[in-house]
Design an enzyme around this catalytic site. Sequence first.
Site, PDB file in Angstrom:
ATOM      1  N   THR A 225      44.444  21.135  63.550  1.00  0.00           N
ATOM      2  CA  THR A 225      44.462  21.193  62.088  1.00  0.00           C
ATOM      3  C   THR A 225      45.646  22.071  61.700  1.00  0.00           C
ATOM      4  O   THR A 225      46.087  22.879  62.505  1.00  0.00           O
ATOM      5  CB  THR A 225      43.159  21.838  61.555  1.00  0.00           C
ATOM      6  OG1 THR A 225      42.045  21.063  61.944  1.00  0.00           O
ATOM      7  CG2 THR A 225      43.162  21.942  60.045  1.00  0.00           C
ATOM      8  N   THR A 276      40.314  26.324  61.482  1.00  0.00           N
ATOM      9  CA  THR A 276      40.634  25.287  62.457  1.00  0.00           C
ATOM     10  C   THR A 276      39.682  25.425  63.634  1.00  0.00           C
ATOM     11  O   THR A 276      39.450  26.527  64.130  1.00  0.00           O
ATOM     12  CB  THR A 276      42.090  25.390  62.944  1.00  0.00           C
ATOM     13  OG1 THR A 276      42.295  24.442  64.003  1.00  0.00           O
ATOM     14  CG2 THR A 276      42.425  26.783  63.445  1.00  0.00           C
TER      15      THR A 276
END
Length: 364
Positions: A225, A276
């Site tokens: 991410t 993330t």
Amino acid sequence: MLRTKTGSLFVLLFVFLLSCSGTKEENEELEDQNVVVSQEQPIALVIHGGAGTIKRENMTPEREQAYREKLAEALNHGYAVLEKGGKSVDAVIAAIKVMEDSPLFNAGKGAVFTHDARNEMDAAIMDGKTRNAGAVAGITTVKNPITAAFEVMQNSPHVFMVGKGAEQFAEEQGLEIVDPSYFREEKRYEQLMKIIESEQQQLDHSSLREMEWEDPYFNDRKYGTVGAVAVDSEGNVAAATSTGGMTNKRYGRVGDVPVIGAGTYADNATCAVSATGHGEFFIRNVVGHEIASIMRYAGKSLDQAAKEVVMDQLVKMEGSGGVISIDKDANISMPFNSAGMYRGYIKEKGKANTFIYNDEDEGL
């Protein structure tokens, strides 16, 4: 005549002295106000490019340099906005777009594939000043998904749009639309094929380890991410996150990134957070809001709150990943419980700090 002029001068002098006088309390209050005005609000930007099993032995010098250079580029782009007096919302978008345009990260151009060999992307953004937010999920044609999330926040009464509807809205807002083939990266496709093959063959431990060495993407298939958080010259914070999701995901799975309060959250009263990791755990822990709540209700610092959530709560649930976070005073915290996390921060022009491994001194 002279007497009149002298009297006038006396009156003027008296008025002047009177205007300069004041109580001790009034003067101290004025001094305090002057101190506040003269203090410069610190600006700062923090980014991440995903967390996972990121180890030196699995990284070539060339690849490490490529990641550090791209992280620095993203930091410098975002900071340029802040330095000119721009908004934190615009700064995080500028930083995110750099990473979305790079195949190094699981977002935009580098998005991973679903089980059906599609690139489906999610993104979210939140303004800490207003707590307004926008999010999109499952989009396949918007070149920069973070811009779609921003348009949802700015130009619609909604917070969250998905799929074809989100794409239609993005097109109506004049965003750059591309053919889905734009997002196809062969290394990502090969990663998908290996994972599907591993499911069919039920690889043993030695085979899995061999695959991890051959393919740096393999063991991080759940965690990629990109994200950014910032504070601007007005003391307003913002958070933004973008992702291609989980490799080999099925059934329209959506992770924590576009879930406001989980993977993305911002509030001037506390902090801005971008996460993330293994999204299911971040949703169940409502990670972003949990960090803010610990600050708000327990009175803990940003670093204490972020570490409590990432290093304690998530670990107990066996949730892997990390967060980047910032408060209005430009305090920064970047805890993660995985082997590594692509990350960095900048507080001064030309001084972008980038990190990858868990043993690097962040200087915070």
